[in-house]
Design a protein around this motif. Structure first.
Motif, mmCIF file in Angstrom:
data_model
loop_
_atom_site.group_PDB
_atom_site.id
_atom_site.type_symbol
_atom_site.label_atom_id
_atom_site.label_comp_id
_atom_site.label_asym_id
_atom_site.label_seq_id
_atom_site.Cartn_x
_atom_site.Cartn_y
_atom_site.Cartn_z
ATOM 1 N N SER A 2 0.821 -1.218 0.000
ATOM 2 C CA SER A 2 0.000 0.000 0.000
ATOM 3 C C SER A 2 0.848 1.257 0.000
ATOM 4 C CB SER A 2 -0.935 0.002 1.216
ATOM 5 O OG SER A 2 -1.873 -1.046 1.134
ATOM 6 N N ASN B 59 -3.742 2.257 -1.910
ATOM 7 C CA ASN B 59 -4.184 1.199 -0.994
ATOM 8 C C ASN B 59 -5.524 0.597 -1.394
ATOM 9 O OD1 ASN B 59 -5.604 3.538 -0.246
ATOM 10 N ND2 ASN B 59 -5.631 2.993 1.915
ATOM 11 N N SER C 163 -0.100 3.008 3.635
ATOM 12 C CA SER C 163 -0.257 4.051 2.614
ATOM 13 C C SER C 163 0.119 5.432 3.132
ATOM 14 C CB SER C 163 -1.700 4.072 2.098
ATOM 15 O OG SER C 163 -2.592 4.587 3.077
ATOM 16 N N GLY D 29 0.559 6.535 -1.730
ATOM 17 C CA GLY D 29 -0.162 5.455 -1.079
ATOM 18 C C GLY D 29 -1.667 5.527 -1.148
#
Length: 408
Positions: A112, A117, A154, A160
């Protein structure tokens, strides 16, 4: 700013939808999350909060295209037997349920940080479900691990998640500068996520793994390799600067050119309920913004202490769970102090992302995991998520406040 009736309707619709999203369904009617998103979007238009033209303009069709295209890629991997293959590999390498949880959290968190993510949850959740089914263990703690680790992981980079991408664009902050600040918080957060889940689900995580079934699905290695090449090319093209919507739809379209797979099999694996939820949320949240409700609330708040990191974190946490992460960033950008602005931008990216672990509806990544699990007849309840997410969020937010207060 004067109070208007549109503010009332926008707030009421948002609260009603959030209640259904939290519970998973209406306590009175047979309305699920997708139904709530549709009804909420229609009510936003019907009550005059937004016109039909404004509502259609509020939908981020690029996000819908990205999700739909990635679902096509995931569907090809599923039909090729990729998840069964990965499941077999995992079952041979992991010997205990705690090891499986740790591997799930670390994998979800690291992936992620490298890609959005939401996409990782879309790809990784079916793998976790399949592995849990093979080894006859309760999938709930592992599903929580996917969702929570994807949010925490993330937070480590500006690639992310959508809100971090937005922060990077608005602030012009260097990628490395943010990563060096956020990475330690994310790493400790992943360890905290494992500890919290292992503590709350210690009974479910006791014992070694025992494979209860063998895979009867044929592995089509050619299609796996082809789909993985497309997926890697999509992520690589995005990371070097190409538009993700463009490269993902090109990847999805390329996989539809085939003599091996029937198109209907691919389409049946697309989660249209999730796409509907996204569309409805775009309209509902845009209605809250266009009604002026959040501006009205902020205008009646004392903002004198917004240069206090603790207060800034608290407001970001609450706002991110009311209107979602990206709208929260769009609202909070007006309250970034001019002094040490980069540090406050880092705080906004970090806190708005970590806030996603507070509730089951706190981030889209959570909803993706929950909806995919639902298709496998696994119900992740709001309390199951909250009892772990609440202390984990407070801990990681507090860690972020302390870290950002002393690290420049």
């Amino acid at each position: 700013m004067e109070y208007r009736v549109e503010m009332f309707w926008a707030g009421l619709i948002l609260i009603a939808v959030l209640v259904i999203f939290t519970l998973g369904k209406s306590p009175i009617f047979r309305v699920d999350r997708a139904g709530a998103a549709i009804i909420g979007a229609v009510a936003t238009i019907g009550t005059g909060v937004m016109s039909f033209e404004q509502a259609t303009a509020a939908v981020d069709f690029k996000t819908i295209i990205i999700l739909f295209s990635m679902m096509i890629i995931v569907a090809n991997l599923k039909l090729a037997g990729f998840f069964e293959w990965v499941g077999e590999v995992v079952c041979r390498q992991v010997t205990s349920k705690r090891q499986l949880l740790f591997a799930t959290i670390i994998s979800s968190g690291i992936m992620s940080a490298l890609a959005i993510n939401d996409i990782i949850c879309l790809l990784f959740t079916p793998v976790v479900l399949l592995v849990c089914r093979k080894v006859s263990c309760n999938p709930l703690p592992h599903l929580l691990g996917v969702a929570m680790a994807s949010n925490i992981g993330s937070a480590a980079t500006l690639l992310g998640n959508p809100q971090n991408i937005l922060v990077g664009s608005l602030s012009g902050m260097p990628f490395v500068s943010y990563f060096s600040t956020a990475c330690p918080v994310a790493l400790i957060g992943l360890i905290a996520a494992y500890t919290a889940i292992a503590c709350f689900y210690r009974q479910e995580l006791e014992g070694r793994l025992s494979v209860s079934e063998t895979s009867s699905v044929t592995i089509h290695m050619y299609l796996i390799i082809k789909s993985l090449i497309v997926f890697v090319l999509v992520v690589a093209a995005y990371m070097v600067g190409y538009d993700l919507a463009l490269v993902s739809c090109l990847g999805g379209a390329a996989l539809l050119i085939t003599r091996r797979v029937k198109p209907n099999k691919v389409y049946s694996s697309v989660d249209f309920n999730l796409l509907i939820i996204f569309i409805g949320l775009f309209i509902i949240v845009a209605g809250v913004e266009s009604s002026g409700l959040m501006t009205y609330v902020f205008s009646h708040m004392s903002l004198s202490g917004f240069n206090n990191m603790g207060l800034f974190a608290a407001v970001t946490l609450i706002l991110s769970n009311i209107v979602s992460n990206v709208p929260a960033v769009l609202l909070m950008k007006f309250f970034i102090p001019l002094e040490h602005a980069e540090q406050w931008w880092k705080a906004l990216a970090l806190f708005s992302t970590l806030a996603g672990n507070l509730t089951i509806s706190g981030s889209i990544a959570n909803l993706i995991v929950v909806e995919i699990a639902k298709r496998d007849h696994i119900d992740v309840k709001a309390w199951d998520y909250f009892k772990v997410g609440f202390p984990l969020t407070l801990l990681t937010i507090l860690l972020g406040v302390v870290w950002l207060s002393y690290v420049r």
